[in-house]
Design an enzyme around this catalytic site. Structure first.
Site, mmCIF file in Angstrom:
data_model
loop_
_atom_site.group_PDB
_atom_site.id
_atom_site.type_symbol
_atom_site.label_atom_id
_atom_site.label_comp_id
_atom_site.label_asym_id
_atom_site.label_seq_id
_atom_site.Cartn_x
_atom_site.Cartn_y
_atom_site.Cartn_z
ATOM 1 N N ASN A 10 -109.022 -24.069 -36.595
ATOM 2 C CA ASN A 10 -110.014 -24.170 -35.737
ATOM 3 C C ASN A 10 -111.169 -22.798 -35.739
ATOM 4 O OD1 ASN A 10 -109.303 -26.576 -34.518
ATOM 5 N ND2 ASN A 10 -108.183 -25.398 -32.832
ATOM 6 N N ALA A 41 -103.375 -22.261 -37.214
ATOM 7 C CA ALA A 41 -103.655 -20.930 -38.299
ATOM 8 C C ALA A 41 -103.115 -19.818 -37.551
ATOM 9 C CB ALA A 41 -105.153 -20.986 -37.916
ATOM 10 N N GLU A 136 -101.400 -30.523 -32.458
ATOM 11 C CA GLU A 136 -102.819 -30.387 -32.950
ATOM 12 C C GLU A 136 -103.284 -30.888 -34.228
ATOM 13 O OE1 GLU A 136 -104.260 -26.676 -30.387
ATOM 14 O OE2 GLU A 136 -104.104 -26.252 -32.428
ATOM 15 N N THR A 205 -90.641 -20.072 -22.866
ATOM 16 C CA THR A 205 -91.470 -18.870 -22.651
ATOM 17 C C THR A 205 -91.929 -18.909 -21.178
ATOM 18 O OG1 THR A 205 -93.639 -19.866 -23.469
ATOM 19 C CG2 THR A 205 -92.554 -18.718 -25.073
ATOM 20 N N GLY A 207 -94.439 -16.455 -20.064
ATOM 21 C CA GLY A 207 -95.508 -15.411 -19.730
ATOM 22 C C GLY A 207 -95.289 -14.077 -19.460
ATOM 23 N N SER A 208 -95.649 -13.623 -18.545
ATOM 24 C CA SER A 208 -95.522 -12.086 -18.388
ATOM 25 C C SER A 208 -93.948 -11.755 -18.125
ATOM 26 C CB SER A 208 -96.354 -11.452 -17.267
ATOM 27 O OG SER A 208 -96.001 -12.294 -16.077
ATOM 28 N N THR A 235 -105.306 -15.406 -24.985
ATOM 29 C CA THR A 235 -105.448 -16.344 -25.998
ATOM 30 C C THR A 235 -104.595 -16.027 -27.429
ATOM 31 O OG1 THR A 235 -107.591 -16.749 -25.284
ATOM 32 C CG2 THR A 235 -107.097 -17.882 -27.078
ATOM 33 N N ASP A 239 -99.055 -18.261 -29.615
ATOM 34 C CA ASP A 239 -98.587 -18.471 -31.014
ATOM 35 C C ASP A 239 -98.153 -17.378 -31.887
ATOM 36 O OD1 ASP A 239 -99.820 -20.833 -30.308
ATOM 37 O OD2 ASP A 239 -102.104 -20.111 -30.844
ATOM 38 N N ARG A 272 -105.536 -7.358 -26.907
ATOM 39 C CA ARG A 272 -106.879 -7.386 -27.788
ATOM 40 C C ARG A 272 -107.517 -8.803 -27.525
ATOM 41 N NH1 ARG A 272 -103.571 -6.214 -33.462
ATOM 42 N NH2 ARG A 272 -102.691 -4.059 -32.828
#
Length: 290
Positions: A10, A41, A136, A205, A207-208, A235, A239, A272
């Site tokens: 994407n 990707a 996806e 997973t 998260g934090s 974001t 992945d 980042r």
């Protein structure tokens, strides 16, 4: 060994906003950037940067040459990416100051990949290689079935989540990764908790809070805490985590070490702005101080 990734590609259009918009709300963005993205990707770049040989199986539109070039630059084998008569997939991503995001996705060429093309590409895969998919692209079930028949380790990242899509590939999976909400939804759909699924390796997973690993063959569960960092953009963090776990498996690391490296990579990633373009490499991950 190698990783074969039937994965999305994407263009990620990322907008900085003061807060995530509500229904009917119009917000002025303070900035916009375009990144290479798509869960597929992102995972290919993460696994390549972690040290694996990654073959990406995917598709872009006539406007997508830049994405193929970017993947090649980041170390991904792009020979199996087709250019089709469909728009390149793209995502519109709103990111607020705390790092949370909202995403609108157009699948485009990602959903136009034929089972015949996947079968042709996987003819070159060797037993013991890893095959990974996400929800996806098209041809997921056919790829999973063929992967099992060819003796590949078949992996599935269950996002964007759809319970039926997971159920369709479940009979051929060796590895499944999903988040806590998705795990609960899958349990509601199947009646099976993560440790009861017919899949040897399951990672949920959190998260934090980190991640929880289930080895269903051994009946063992382990917790892996996340590193405490200041997130600016979540974001692509999931992945990145998945790509690093897969690379660890590909490189023969014990699962605890693979997950530990992946949690470090994800921690760097949330500090980042961006997606595939800013995924850390293995040297950064190993040298990071949290």
């Amino acid at each position: 060994m190698a990783i074969w990734n039937l994965g999305s590609i994407n263009a990620d259009m990322v907008y900085a906003v003061p807060h995530l918009p509500g229904p009917g709300e119009t917000l002025a963005a303070s900035g916009m950037e375009r990144f290479l993205g798509g869960k597929g990707a992102n995972m290919s770049v993460a696994a390549a940067r972690a040290g694996s040989h990654v073959h990406h199986i995917g598709a872009v539109g006539p406007d997508g040459r830049w994405a193929i070039d970017r993947l090649t630059e980041y170390g991904v084998d792009t020979r199996h990416i087709a250019t089709l008569d469909a728009p390149t997939g793209h995502a519109i991503i709103a990111v607020e100051s705390g790092g949370e995001n909202l995403i609108v996705l157009l699948p485009g060429a990602n959903r136009a990949i034929s089972p015949e093309r996947v079968a042709s590409v996987l003819a070159d895969a060797a037993p013991g290689d890893l095959l990974v998919m996400q929800n996806e692209t098209s041809a997921q079930v056919e790829a999973a079935r063929l992967g099992r028949e060819r003796g590949l380790t078949v992996c599935y990242a269950a996002a964007p989540f759809d319970a039926q899509a997971v159920r369709d590939v479940l009979p051929w999976l060796d590895f499944l990764i999903l988040n806590a909400v998705e795990a609960e939804q899958l349990q509601q759909a199947t009646g099976l908790s993560p440790d009861q699924l017919p899949v040897q390796h399951v990672i949920v997973t959190l998260g934090s809070k980190g991640a929880r690993y289930f080895d269903t063959n051994q009946g063992k569960t382990a917790e892996y805490p996340a590193h405490k960092v200041k997130a600016v953009d979540t974001t692509g963090a999931g992945d990145t985590f998945t790509g690093y776990v897969l690379s660890g498996m590909d490189r023969g690391l014990p699962m605890p070490q693979a997950i530990t490296q992946a949690t470090r990579a994800a921690a760097l990633m949330v500090m980042r702005h961006g997606t595939a373009d800013v995924i850390p490499d293995l040297k950064e991950v190993l040298e990071a101080r949290f």
